[in-house]
Design a protein around this motif. Structure first.
Motif, PDB file in Angstrom:
ATOM      1  N   PHE A  64       0.816  -1.202   0.000  1.00 27.73           N
ATOM      2  CA  PHE A  64       0.000   0.000   0.000  1.00 27.73           C
ATOM      3  C   PHE A  64       0.852   1.254   0.000  1.00 27.73           C
ATOM      4  O   PHE A  64       0.458   2.284   0.536  1.00 27.73           O
ATOM      5  CB  PHE A  64      -1.010   0.001   1.146  1.00 27.73           C
ATOM      6  N   VAL A  65       2.019   1.104  -0.564  1.00 26.77           N
ATOM      7  CA  VAL A  65       2.909   2.253  -0.695  1.00 26.77           C
ATOM      8  C   VAL A  65       3.163   2.485  -2.182  1.00 26.77           C
ATOM      9  O   VAL A  65       3.464   1.546  -2.915  1.00 26.77           O
ATOM     10  CB  VAL A  65       4.258   2.007   0.016  1.00 26.77           C
ATOM     11  N   THR A  87      -3.340  13.453  -2.069  1.00 30.38           N
ATOM     12  CA  THR A  87      -4.749  13.478  -1.711  1.00 30.38           C
ATOM     13  C   THR A  87      -5.473  12.248  -2.258  1.00 30.38           C
ATOM     14  O   THR A  87      -6.218  11.577  -1.537  1.00 30.38           O
ATOM     15  CB  THR A  87      -5.404  14.763  -2.248  1.00 30.38           C
ATOM     16  N   MET A  90      -4.457   9.174  -0.227  1.00 30.05           N
ATOM     17  CA  MET A  90      -5.078   9.063   1.094  1.00 30.05           C
ATOM     18  C   MET A  90      -6.494   8.529   1.002  1.00 30.05           C
ATOM     19  O   MET A  90      -6.921   7.754   1.847  1.00 30.05           O
ATOM     20  CB  MET A  90      -5.089  10.427   1.785  1.00 30.05           C
ATOM     21  N   GLU A  93      -6.292   4.914   0.927  1.00 30.32           N
ATOM     22  CA  GLU A  93      -5.463   4.296   1.947  1.00 30.32           C
ATOM     23  C   GLU A  93      -4.083   3.899   1.456  1.00 30.32           C
ATOM     24  O   GLU A  93      -3.508   2.924   1.937  1.00 30.32           O
ATOM     25  CB  GLU A  93      -6.160   3.066   2.537  1.00 30.32           C
ATOM     26  N   THR A  95      -0.075   5.165   0.846  1.00 33.02           N
ATOM     27  CA  THR A  95       0.877   6.167   1.309  1.00 33.02           C
ATOM     28  C   THR A  95       1.956   6.376   0.249  1.00 33.02           C
ATOM     29  O   THR A  95       2.093   5.587  -0.679  1.00 33.02           O
ATOM     30  CB  THR A  95       1.518   5.757   2.641  1.00 33.02           C
ATOM     31  N   ILE A  96       2.695   7.439   0.437  1.00 36.23           N
ATOM     32  CA  ILE A  96       3.609   7.912  -0.597  1.00 36.23           C
ATOM     33  C   ILE A  96       5.067   7.817  -0.159  1.00 36.23           C
ATOM     34  O   ILE A  96       5.457   8.422   0.846  1.00 36.23           O
ATOM     35  CB  ILE A  96       3.325   9.408  -0.876  1.00 36.23           C
TER      36      ILE A  96
END
Lengths: 345, 345
Positions: A64-65, A87, A90, A93, A95-96
């Motif tokens: 999830f990255v 944005t 997020m 769900e 992440t960066i």
DNA sequence: CGGCCCTGCGCAAACGATGGCACAAAATGA
DNA sequence: TCATTTTGTGCCATCGTTTGCGCAGGGCCG
């Protein structure tokens, strides 16, 4: 002092049930009895249990990255773009993981490798200006990490989001000509960059379309440094018949060009009308913003890129099957006028 | 089509050795025979094996990921800061998980929680302007995730890196007064912000120190919006005895203040001398950069914050023991003059 | 020639969570 | 009343890697 983080095991131990029961109770599995479920959930809340994402992702082979690589975050275009990306991320769900290439292919490669090591689920990248070799990016294929390019996209087939600056430039040239500006200068970037080719082709087409002939003496290159832009300006201004309008590669070159013009007593947006790409808010604070700008929607591009990525990832998990076609999103840039120029002729 | 990534297991299977042997061979363990070691390493290279960081980190309970939360990446101060952070991180093989708070405590909380979920090794944060409640940050303590604050730091004890703007403001006021500017206006931020208090206290001390008396009518607040700054300017300019120098909270307020002044036929840096904080490169492109600026070294602050974080992490792994004292790094800001003002009086 | 140490390697547990399968007890149906 | 289904729970393997410990075989020493 034993700051043991509460795990599913700990809960199981305390409640004298098995870990799988706890796992299922927490995920509201229908086969778990109401009593047990409540007990588990209560204790979990009490202990402040939070699942270890690392462990879950490890097992599920997803993190999830999403990796995001930009040339320069300090350019407002990119800082807006990453805001759009963030944005959208997020909301889903994700992440960066962030990295900059500083327009250096070597650095780009390093960053890509670090991200590969971290097993990002996908990569969103705006290429370094000088990236010619894509091997570091192709290597991600083996790891099944999809790539979405944005803004600075490769010519080859790929998932991408970008503005068609060729069209934008055609329009911009047309706009100038229809207001009487027929000697249009262009300070372009280095010729070998895709971004420069687009602009040049648009410039040529825009002028030809209006039945005027293109004067290649009006086209100069800058290496993006202030000195480079100053040199280009010097050449343009020393012509017998200098331009009365000037298209700059981007707002940064625009600002340097304006500075040079002012140092040489040129009336900005009178003697020469300045136009540019990007439409960055900072130019609003400068003494002489470009008269018109090509809005490239950095925030929107970022958002769209992230959404495209999520679509790709979802499809991938749905069907292992062939996904051989690429998503391409081409945005039409818009001309934004800060003020009306005097119409001459 | 079976894009199985090469794992240590796969290598072991092919070579008919155990996984532990492979693991050790790859990490150059002395107890593995040279023959085996070579065979393993060769096959690993052939298959393009790369260790699964997820798995390693999972086992070792470290991710080598540092979370970075900033209010607004589009502010050049922060984009420079993150560049410093990123560079320092890369040197130590850390990567950056990025998020913005947009100065919204709610959003800040969400981002912190997402990062906690990802089990970052540490968090570097510049607080949202309006963060009063630290519970979301204290929650990281339970997960043994250290926090380094930078720039916008909390008043309490903590690891932090920041510029002492109180001192900087004292100096700046002194600088103005010694050049004859005795009516010094201040457009501050909202009074409850720490950043505003620092500036105000420095302002008062700087003036008092020179044996002048402080006129609180010269102090206005802006909520950082253009309108807020315009309103503050309106009040200041409508005074019977308006200021001949103006300190703005930051470069963004400075730019709005200058814009307002120009709209009201004030000669910028003549009728009123403008000074500000931050010293951002973009102001160099504006018509009227602040006459002097307080340089806050965003890149350096970022770098130092990351280095501090790494020190903390290393110590933590060395000794589980008490690390009850906090690192604090206070930078002395520097006055940077763009041009000399006319000395009056 | 017996005891000891070194060399080279394998076994298995562990990290935290998930999920297929099995199985007991309870409930239902005939 | 027995067979069958439902319900609730536990067991165990699994993900990829690391690492403590054990063990075999060979060499060395006395």
């Amino acid at each position: 002092m034993d700051n043991k983080l509460p795990t599913i095991k700990e809960i199981a131990r305390r409640l004298n049930v098995s870990v799988s029961t706890v796992s299922r109770a927490l995920s509201d599995h229908p086969r778990i009895g109401l009593r047990t479920k409540t007990r588990v959930q209560q204790l979990a809340a009490e202990l402040g249990y939070e699942p270890n994402a690392q462990a879950i992702f490890f097992k599920q082979k997803r993190t999830f990255v999403i990796g995001v690589i930009l040339p320069f975050i300090r350019e407002e275009f990119f800082s807006q773009a990453i805001s759009g990306i963030e944005t959208a991320a997020m909301e889903h769900e994700y992440t960066i993981l962030f990295g900059q290439s500083y327009d250096d292919p070597e650095r780009e490669k390093k960053v890509v490798e670090a991200m590969k090591k971290q097993r990002i689920d996908g990569l969103i990248i705006s290429l370094s200006k000088h990236t010619q070799n894509y091997s570091h990016l192709l290597a991600l294929d083996k790891y099944n990490i999809p790539i979405v390019y944005f803004d600075r996209v490769p010519p080859k087939e790929a998932h991408k989001v970008y503005c068609n600056l060729y069209k934008g430039t055609v329009e911009m040239a047309g706009w100038l000509i229809s207001r009487g500006y027929k000697r249009i200068g262009l300070i372009n970037g280095p010729a070998k960059l895709e971004a420069s080719k687009e602009r040049l082709n648009g410039y040529i087409e825009g002028i030809s379309k209006k039945k005027l002939k293109v004067d290649m003496q009006l086209v100069e290159e800058s290496d993006f440094s202030k000195e480079g832009t100053f040199a280009a300006m010097k050449k343009l201004l020393s012509m017998k018949n200098p331009p009365n309008a000037l298209i700059s590669f981007n707002d940064y070159i625009h600002m340097d060009a304006v500075q040079y013009a002012q140092m040489h007593n040129i009336q900005v947006n009178k003697d020469i009308v300045f136009v540019s790409y990007a439409n960055l808010p900072i130019t609003g604070y400068t003494a002489h913003p470009p008269l018109i700008s090509i809005e490239q929607y950095p925030y929107g591009q970022g958002e769209k890129a992230m959404e495209m990525m999520i679509r790709i990832l979802n499809e991938k998990s749905e069907s292992e099957a062939a996904d051989s076609n690429y998503y391409v999103e081409e945005l039409a840039p818009t001309l934004v006028a800060y003020q009306q120029p005097p119409i001459i002729m």
